[in-house]
Design a protein around this motif. Structure first.
Motif, PDB file in Angstrom:
ATOM      1  N   UNK A   1     -10.275   1.485   4.904  1.00 44.57           N
ATOM      2  CA  UNK A   1     -11.289   2.277   4.203  1.00 44.57           C
ATOM      3  C   UNK A   1     -12.544   1.443   3.963  1.00 44.57           C
ATOM      4  N   UNK A   2     -12.373   0.213   3.511  1.00 43.93           N
ATOM      5  CA  UNK A   2     -13.520  -0.641   3.216  1.00 43.93           C
ATOM      6  C   UNK A   2     -14.442  -0.807   4.414  1.00 43.93           C
ATOM      7  N   UNK A   3     -13.888  -0.807   5.612  1.00 44.72           N
ATOM      8  CA  UNK A   3     -14.660  -1.104   6.812  1.00 44.72           C
ATOM      9  C   UNK A   3     -15.189   0.140   7.531  1.00 44.72           C
ATOM     10  N   UNK A   4     -15.035   1.301   6.919  1.00 47.88           N
ATOM     11  CA  UNK A   4     -15.681   2.502   7.436  1.00 47.88           C
ATOM     12  C   UNK A   4     -17.167   2.488   7.076  1.00 47.88           C
ATOM     13  N   UNK A   5     -18.004   3.185   7.854  1.00 50.06           N
ATOM     14  CA  UNK A   5     -19.424   3.295   7.476  1.00 50.06           C
ATOM     15  C   UNK A   5     -19.573   3.946   6.095  1.00 50.06           C
ATOM     16  N   UNK A   6     -20.589   3.548   5.369  1.00 54.75           N
ATOM     17  CA  UNK A   6     -20.773   4.037   3.996  1.00 54.75           C
ATOM     18  C   UNK A   6     -20.870   5.552   3.945  1.00 54.75           C
ATOM     19  N   UNK A   7     -21.577   6.159   4.898  1.00 54.75           N
ATOM     20  CA  UNK A   7     -21.718   7.618   4.906  1.00 54.75           C
ATOM     21  C   UNK A   7     -20.361   8.298   5.058  1.00 54.75           C
TER      22      UNK A   7
ATOM     23  N   UNK B   1      -5.395   7.573   2.525  1.00 57.27           N
ATOM     24  CA  UNK B   1      -4.039   8.082   2.325  1.00 57.27           C
ATOM     25  C   UNK B   1      -3.741   9.048   3.457  1.00 57.27           C
ATOM     26  N   UNK B   2      -2.959   8.564   4.436  1.00 54.31           N
ATOM     27  CA  UNK B   2      -2.721   9.294   5.677  1.00 54.31           C
ATOM     28  C   UNK B   2      -1.236   9.388   5.983  1.00 54.31           C
ATOM     29  N   UNK B   3      -0.846  10.519   6.546  1.00 52.65           N
ATOM     30  CA  UNK B   3       0.506  10.688   7.071  1.00 52.65           C
ATOM     31  C   UNK B   3       0.439  11.844   8.071  1.00 52.65           C
ATOM     32  N   UNK B   4       0.227  11.520   9.343  1.00 49.11           N
ATOM     33  CA  UNK B   4       0.006  12.558  10.353  1.00 49.11           C
ATOM     34  C   UNK B   4       1.238  13.436  10.555  1.00 49.11           C
ATOM     35  N   UNK B   5       2.403  12.968  10.133  1.00 47.17           N
ATOM     36  CA  UNK B   5       3.601  13.781  10.221  1.00 47.17           C
ATOM     37  C   UNK B   5       3.653  14.895   9.195  1.00 47.17           C
TER      38      UNK B   5
ATOM     39  N   UNK C   1      -8.964  10.750  14.054  1.00 44.65           N
ATOM     40  CA  UNK C   1      -9.975   9.688  14.077  1.00 44.65           C
ATOM     41  C   UNK C   1      -9.645   8.612  13.043  1.00 44.65           C
ATOM     42  N   UNK C   2      -9.291   9.045  11.834  1.00 47.32           N
ATOM     43  CA  UNK C   2      -8.977   8.090  10.767  1.00 47.32           C
ATOM     44  C   UNK C   2      -7.696   7.320  11.077  1.00 47.32           C
ATOM     45  N   UNK C   3      -6.694   8.016  11.635  1.00 48.65           N
ATOM     46  CA  UNK C   3      -5.436   7.350  11.991  1.00 48.65           C
ATOM     47  C   UNK C   3      -5.691   6.287  13.063  1.00 48.65           C
ATOM     48  N   UNK C   4      -6.474   6.626  14.073  1.00 43.74           N
ATOM     49  CA  UNK C   4      -6.785   5.659  15.137  1.00 43.74           C
ATOM     50  C   UNK C   4      -7.509   4.444  14.558  1.00 43.74           C
ATOM     51  N   UNK C   5      -8.437   4.699  13.642  1.00 40.64           N
ATOM     52  CA  UNK C   5      -9.165   3.593  13.010  1.00 40.64           C
ATOM     53  C   UNK C   5      -8.230   2.715  12.185  1.00 40.64           C
TER      54      UNK C   5
END
Length: 283
Positions: free
Chosen positions: A140-146, A200-204, A223-227
């Motif tokens: 999360x910290x390393x995502x773009x601010x926007x 907070x992710x859980x693709x299942x 996209x978030x899971x891949x990141x």
């Protein structure tokens, strides 16, 4: 021998040596151990040899035990301790199908998901069966601010099994499935003790995103899971005899690996700790 704590990767994970969790810990050692878990999110406590009741007692150093959900995967004489056994897993085309392949966080469909999961190695195959972790705080910290500003406002329905789930959940009867909880969870949570924000992710279990068209929602989830599952965020744990590993479900995702000989025995004790409703970063 004094307790020693050594970092395993720059982002997450620490190895703990010099303690015996079968014996009582003094207050200072307990405080240092707990603080290390909050900071590093994954603790690997080496050279333990615990009976099931001792394992349960060690778990209580970090919180209250959560009742096991599936009685068939518990110890009859110590039902508060669950089990992970290769003998309980189906073999298809010579390959084991394990519970927990694909990165996830445990029981995310619960209104109060478990704050921690603990495993203690009892029997291990000669190779393989690693457990992988990724740091969703750093992700999360390393995502773009926007992007961060957008995500903190979003929530996702978490159900027993998403229509886009990459793995099959355990089969349940209609009656059992009706009892399984589902809830809305923030896409970004704040740790109640460290204060750090995390994806907070859980693709299942994620069934889209509230207020967003389904195709757009699942594209964002993917996209978030891949990141979040990039190697730079990962600690891969190669199990050793006697390892006890505890991880913070509010700070990491984890996944199991079935890359071991299905004829070899793999058996671990498992406990989850009670959690609380997740805290969103933005109300």
């Amino acid at each position: 021998m004094a307790m020693k704590i050594e970092r395993l990767t720059p982002l997450l994970g620490a190895e703990v040596t010099g303690i015996d969790l079968a014996a009582p810990l003094d207050a200072d050692t307990h405080k240092r151990l707990y603080a290390a878990w909050i900071e590093h999110a994954v603790l690997v406590i080496r050279n333990q040899k615990l009976t099931p009741p001792q394992f349960a007692q060690a778990a209580r150093l970090f919180g209250d035990l959560m009742q096991q959900q599936l009685a068939k995967f518990t110890l009859p004489d110590c039902p508060e301790v669950g089990t992970i056994s290769s003998r309980d897993l189906p073999v298809v085309d010579g390959k084991l199908h394990v519970r927990g392949e694909n990165y996830h966080t445990d029981h995310s469909n619960f209104p109060e998901p478990p704050k921690a999961t603990m495993l203690h190695a009892v029997s291990l195959p000669s190779k393989g069966g690693d457990t992988q972790f990724v740091d969703v705080r750093a992700a999360f910290d390393q995502l773009p601010e926007e992007m961060r500003r957008k995500l903190v406002k979003l929530r996702s329905p978490h159900v027993y099994e998403s229509s886009h789930s990459p793995r099959k959940m355990a089969a349940l009867s209609p009656e059992e499935r009706a009892k399984v909880p589902q809830t809305l969870q923030p896409l970004v949570i704040r740790h109640p003790e460290s204060g750090r924000a995390a994806l907070y992710l859980n693709t299942g279990r994620m069934e889209g995103i509230e207020g967003m068209p389904q195709d757009e929602a699942f594209r964002l989830i993917d996209q978030l899971y891949t990141h979040a599952t990039q190697p730079k965020y990962e600690y891969r744990h190669a199990w050793r005899a006697g390892d006890l590993v505890i991880w913070d479900n509010r700070s990491v995702m984890h996944q199991a690996n079935a890359d071991f000989d299905p004829s070899e025995y793999r058996f671990l004790y498992r406990i989850m700790l009670k959690g609380a409703p997740l805290q969103p970063v933005a109300d």
